[in-house]
Design a protein around this motif. Structure first.
Motif, PDB file in Angstrom:
ATOM      1  N   ARG A 113       0.637 -18.097   3.045  1.00 49.83           N
ATOM      2  CA  ARG A 113       1.037 -19.211   3.914  1.00 49.83           C
ATOM      3  C   ARG A 113       0.367 -19.202   5.279  1.00 49.83           C
TER       4      ARG A 113
ATOM      5  N   ASN B 245      -0.029 -14.569  15.623  1.00 47.50           N
ATOM      6  CA  ASN B 245      -0.096 -15.587  16.681  1.00 47.50           C
ATOM      7  C   ASN B 245       0.274 -14.949  18.020  1.00 47.50           C
TER       8      ASN B 245
ATOM      9  N   ASN C  74      -2.037 -20.192  12.465  1.00 44.58           N
ATOM     10  CA  ASN C  74      -1.989 -20.156  11.006  1.00 44.58           C
ATOM     11  C   ASN C  74      -3.407 -20.413  10.502  1.00 44.58           C
TER      12      ASN C  74
ATOM     13  N   ARG D 299      13.111 -15.124   9.499  1.00 43.71           N
ATOM     14  CA  ARG D 299      11.863 -14.653   8.868  1.00 43.71           C
ATOM     15  C   ARG D 299      10.690 -15.625   8.978  1.00 43.71           C
TER      16      ARG D 299
ATOM     17  N   THR E 155      10.899 -10.725   2.792  1.00 47.10           N
ATOM     18  CA  THR E 155       9.605 -11.396   2.810  1.00 47.10           C
ATOM     19  C   THR E 155       8.637 -10.528   2.011  1.00 47.10           C
TER      20      THR E 155
ATOM     21  N   ILE F 282      -4.022 -23.804   9.042  1.00 46.48           N
ATOM     22  CA  ILE F 282      -4.239 -24.909  10.004  1.00 46.48           C
ATOM     23  C   ILE F 282      -5.722 -24.960  10.358  1.00 46.48           C
TER      24      ILE F 282
ATOM     25  N   HIS G 146      -6.905 -21.986  18.185  1.00 44.72           N
ATOM     26  CA  HIS G 146      -5.697 -21.189  18.385  1.00 44.72           C
ATOM     27  C   HIS G 146      -5.297 -20.530  17.055  1.00 44.72           C
TER      28      HIS G 146
ATOM     29  N   GLY H 273       8.682 -25.743  11.076  1.00 43.98           N
ATOM     30  CA  GLY H 273       7.326 -25.325  10.697  1.00 43.98           C
ATOM     31  C   GLY H 273       6.450 -26.432  10.141  1.00 43.98           C
ATOM     32  N   ARG H 274       7.005 -27.205   9.211  1.00 44.21           N
ATOM     33  CA  ARG H 274       6.180 -28.241   8.562  1.00 44.21           C
ATOM     34  C   ARG H 274       5.808 -29.345   9.541  1.00 44.21           C
TER      35      ARG H 274
ATOM     36  N   CYS I  37       1.309 -22.187  23.467  1.00 46.28           N
ATOM     37  CA  CYS I  37       0.066 -21.790  22.783  1.00 46.28           C
ATOM     38  C   CYS I  37      -1.174 -22.470  23.361  1.00 46.28           C
TER      39      CYS I  37
ATOM     40  N   TRP J 189       3.530 -13.603   0.354  1.00 49.16           N
ATOM     41  CA  TRP J 189       3.988 -14.860   0.990  1.00 49.16           C
ATOM     42  C   TRP J 189       3.299 -15.051   2.332  1.00 49.16           C
TER      43      TRP J 189
HETATM   44  O1  UT7 Z   1       1.782 -21.521  17.682  1.00 55.73           O
HETATM   45  C1  UT7 Z   1       2.650 -22.591  17.610  1.00 55.73           C
HETATM   46  C2  UT7 Z   1       2.390 -23.400  16.468  1.00 55.73           C
HETATM   47  N1  UT7 Z   1       3.023 -22.899  15.266  1.00 55.73           N
HETATM   48  C3  UT7 Z   1       2.514 -23.272  14.130  1.00 55.73           C
HETATM   49  O2  UT7 Z   1       1.485 -23.902  14.139  1.00 55.73           O
HETATM   50  C4  UT7 Z   1       3.225 -22.970  12.827  1.00 55.73           C
HETATM   51  C5  UT7 Z   1       3.128 -24.169  11.926  1.00 55.73           C
HETATM   52  N2  UT7 Z   1       3.802 -24.016  10.652  1.00 55.73           N
HETATM   53  C6  UT7 Z   1       3.418 -23.124   9.718  1.00 55.73           C
HETATM   54  O3  UT7 Z   1       2.473 -22.379   9.939  1.00 55.73           O
HETATM   55  C7  UT7 Z   1       4.117 -23.119   8.386  1.00 55.73           C
HETATM   56  O4  UT7 Z   1       5.021 -24.203   8.337  1.00 55.73           O
HETATM   57  C8  UT7 Z   1       4.869 -21.801   8.069  1.00 55.73           C
HETATM   58  C9  UT7 Z   1       3.865 -20.666   7.818  1.00 55.73           C
HETATM   59  C10 UT7 Z   1       5.786 -21.434   9.221  1.00 55.73           C
HETATM   60  C11 UT7 Z   1       5.729 -21.950   6.803  1.00 55.73           C
HETATM   61  O5  UT7 Z   1       4.966 -22.357   5.709  1.00 55.73           O
HETATM   62  P1  UT7 Z   1       5.461 -23.561   4.795  1.00 55.73           P
HETATM   63  O6  UT7 Z   1       4.506 -23.673   3.692  1.00 55.73           O
HETATM   64  O7  UT7 Z   1       5.652 -24.763   5.672  1.00 55.73           O
HETATM   65  O8  UT7 Z   1       6.829 -23.015   4.234  1.00 55.73           O
HETATM   66  P2  UT7 Z   1       8.321 -23.621   4.368  1.00 55.73           P
HETATM   67  O9  UT7 Z   1       8.808 -23.429   5.776  1.00 55.73           O
HETATM   68  O10 UT7 Z   1       8.379 -24.990   3.808  1.00 55.73           O
HETATM   69  O11 UT7 Z   1       9.121 -22.635   3.451  1.00 55.73           O
HETATM   70  C12 UT7 Z   1       8.822 -22.509   2.040  1.00 55.73           C
HETATM   71  C13 UT7 Z   1       9.748 -21.461   1.458  1.00 55.73           C
HETATM   72  C14 UT7 Z   1      11.216 -21.689   1.789  1.00 55.73           C
HETATM   73  O12 UT7 Z   1      11.980 -21.343   0.647  1.00 55.73           O
HETATM   74  P3  UT7 Z   1      12.526 -22.478  -0.378  1.00 55.73           P
HETATM   75  O13 UT7 Z   1      13.357 -23.397   0.462  1.00 55.73           O
HETATM   76  O14 UT7 Z   1      11.293 -23.131  -0.921  1.00 55.73           O
HETATM   77  O15 UT7 Z   1      13.288 -21.667  -1.362  1.00 55.73           O
HETATM   78  C15 UT7 Z   1      11.472 -20.693   2.896  1.00 55.73           C
HETATM   79  O16 UT7 Z   1      12.830 -20.288   2.942  1.00 55.73           O
HETATM   80  O17 UT7 Z   1       9.408 -20.160   1.962  1.00 55.73           O
HETATM   81  C16 UT7 Z   1      10.612 -19.537   2.480  1.00 55.73           C
HETATM   82  N3  UT7 Z   1      10.222 -18.668   3.594  1.00 55.73           N
HETATM   83  C17 UT7 Z   1       9.822 -17.396   3.412  1.00 55.73           C
HETATM   84  N4  UT7 Z   1       9.698 -16.638   2.323  1.00 55.73           N
HETATM   85  C18 UT7 Z   1       9.237 -15.387   2.475  1.00 55.73           C
HETATM   86  C19 UT7 Z   1      10.165 -18.959   4.921  1.00 55.73           C
HETATM   87  N5  UT7 Z   1       9.744 -17.892   5.605  1.00 55.73           N
HETATM   88  C20 UT7 Z   1       9.517 -16.899   4.702  1.00 55.73           C
HETATM   89  C21 UT7 Z   1       9.056 -15.575   4.803  1.00 55.73           C
HETATM   90  N6  UT7 Z   1       8.933 -14.856   3.666  1.00 55.73           N
HETATM   91  N7  UT7 Z   1       8.725 -15.017   5.987  1.00 55.73           N
END
Ligand code: UT7
Length: 324
Positions: free
Chosen positions: A27, A281, A254, A144, A19, A257, A251, A216-217, A103, A23
């Motif tokens: 994010r 978080n 992110n 991750r 990571t 959010i 909360h 996540g999404r 949460c 990133w």
């Molecule tokens: O408290 C409970 C509530 N929780 C939440 O509200 C969390 C809600 N979700 C989120 O905050 C976001 O979805 C995340 C921050 C978890 C992720 O962000 P995203 O923009 O939705 O990313 P993604 O999951 O679509 O992943 C994008 C890319 C992927 O790679 P590819 O497939 O595009 O090659 C992941 O494999 O980022 C990659 N990725 C990472 N890269 C570097 C996922 N985690 C990591 C990381 N470091 N830690």
């Protein structure tokens, strides 16, 4: 509030898993979080936060007549974490209750504490949110997406019956919601009684079923819809407007959010207080930690109208309006 002294930066994580600081900041807005060191427990954090709340209120532990504690990372399977806190604080033989709403856990606990006070059952309730996430995260590339988001911490408030008609402070409105059909969009499978014949096996550990899994999404999409919805619901119930609110606490899952929610509702940035960049978080501890820091930093003054809104696993979502 209390957080462990041990600071874990994004660069520290990048040394262990694939990571980067870039990133994580882009994010989520998170720059660092606090993680316990070996031997430090959820109740260590909860006790420190509770003692600070008692000191701030000028009260002794013996003045409390009920404890409500919210966590998704309990001290042990059983008894509940609140019992271990009870044993530490030196309270009387009062009841204590663990509440599990992830949460949204702190706002759920606040609502039940309020109801217990309004009903006359209790007069002074210690409401605590505490989490030690770090011991349950997968420090590897597979985990991750979740691992970089979570931190450890605790926050506590004391809710007291207010009999003074000239003092308007208190909870004005609070609304709780849940949608259990999405329970597995953010969850931990094992250990669990549903996994008979054994709650935990070596295979479950090897398969990573002991770590949180998050879509996540999907979670993000629901959070940015439900948070504005329930925030408006509490305002409507109180016949108040967005402009009446002095401080918005969301909360801390992110930063994106929270920015999205504020933008949808046209809330000016200076009315929102976030601390996710320093703590990540902290689930049920996030909102009481915000309350403590906002008060300490002079962002929360007597008479202010505060709106607190959360979304999390379950799914759960909730909002409360408080006259401080
Ligand atoms: O408290 C409970 C509530 N929780 C939440 O509200 C969390 C809600 N979700 C989120 O905050 C976001 O979805 C995340 C921050 C978890 C992720 O962000 P995203 O923009 O939705 O990313 P993604 O999951 O679509 O992943 C994008 C890319 C992927 O790679 P590819 O497939 O595009 O090659 C992941 O494999 O980022 C990659 N990725 C990472 N890269 C570097 C996922 N985690 C990591 C990381 N470091 N830690």
């Amino acid at each position: 509030m209390y957080v462990p002294e041990n600071v874990v930066t994004n660069d520290d994580l990048a040394k262990q898993i694939d990571t980067s600081d870039e990133w994580i900041v882009k994010r989520s807005g998170i720059r660092e979080r606090r993680w316990v060191v070996e031997g430090q427990t959820p109740v260590d954090l909860a006790e420190a936060a509770s003692r600070e709340a008692l000191a701030d209120a000028g009260l002794e532990a013996s003045d409390i007549d009920c404890i409500l504690l919210s966590t998704l990372s309990p001290q042990h399977d059983f008894p509940g974490t609140s019992f271990f806190l009870h044993g530490r604080l030196g309270v009387a033989e009062i009841p204590c209750i663990d509440l599990r709403a992830q949460c949204s856990g702190f706002l759920y606990a606040l609502d039940f504490a309020d109801a217990l006070i309004v009903s006359g059952r209790h007069r002074r309730i210690l409401v605590v949110g505490c989490e030690v996430h770090s011991t349950g995260l997968e420090i590897s590339d597979r985990g991750r997406d979740v691992t970089v988001l979570f931190g450890d911490g605790a926050g506590a408030v004391i809710l007291e019956a207010n009999d003074a008609p000239e003092d308007p402070s208190g909870l004005l409105e609070i609304r709780l919601h849940a949608e259990g059909r999405h329970a597995k969009r953010l969850w931990v499978d094992a250990p669990g009684s549903a996994n008979g014949p054994a709650r935990l096996t070596h295979e479950m550990i090897d398969e990573g079923r002991i770590y949180p899994i998050m879509d996540g999404r999907f979670v993000f999409k629901h959070a940015v819809t439900r948070m504005p919805e329930v925030l408006r619901e509490t305002l409507d119930a109180a016949s108040l407007k967005l402009e009446d609110v002095d401080l918005f606490l969301f909360h801390q899952a992110n930063l994106r959010i929270n920015e999205y929610v504020a933008q949808q509702l046209e809330i000016p940035a200076d009315k929102v207080f976030n601390n996710i960049e320093r703590y990540g978080n902290c689930s049920a501890a996030a909102i009481p930690m915000l309350l403590a820091e906002a008060k300490r930093e002079g962002r929360l003054k007597k008479g202010d109208l505060v709106s607190m809104t959360a979304f999390g696993s379950g799914f759960t979502w909730a909002s409360a309006l408080l006259r401080f």
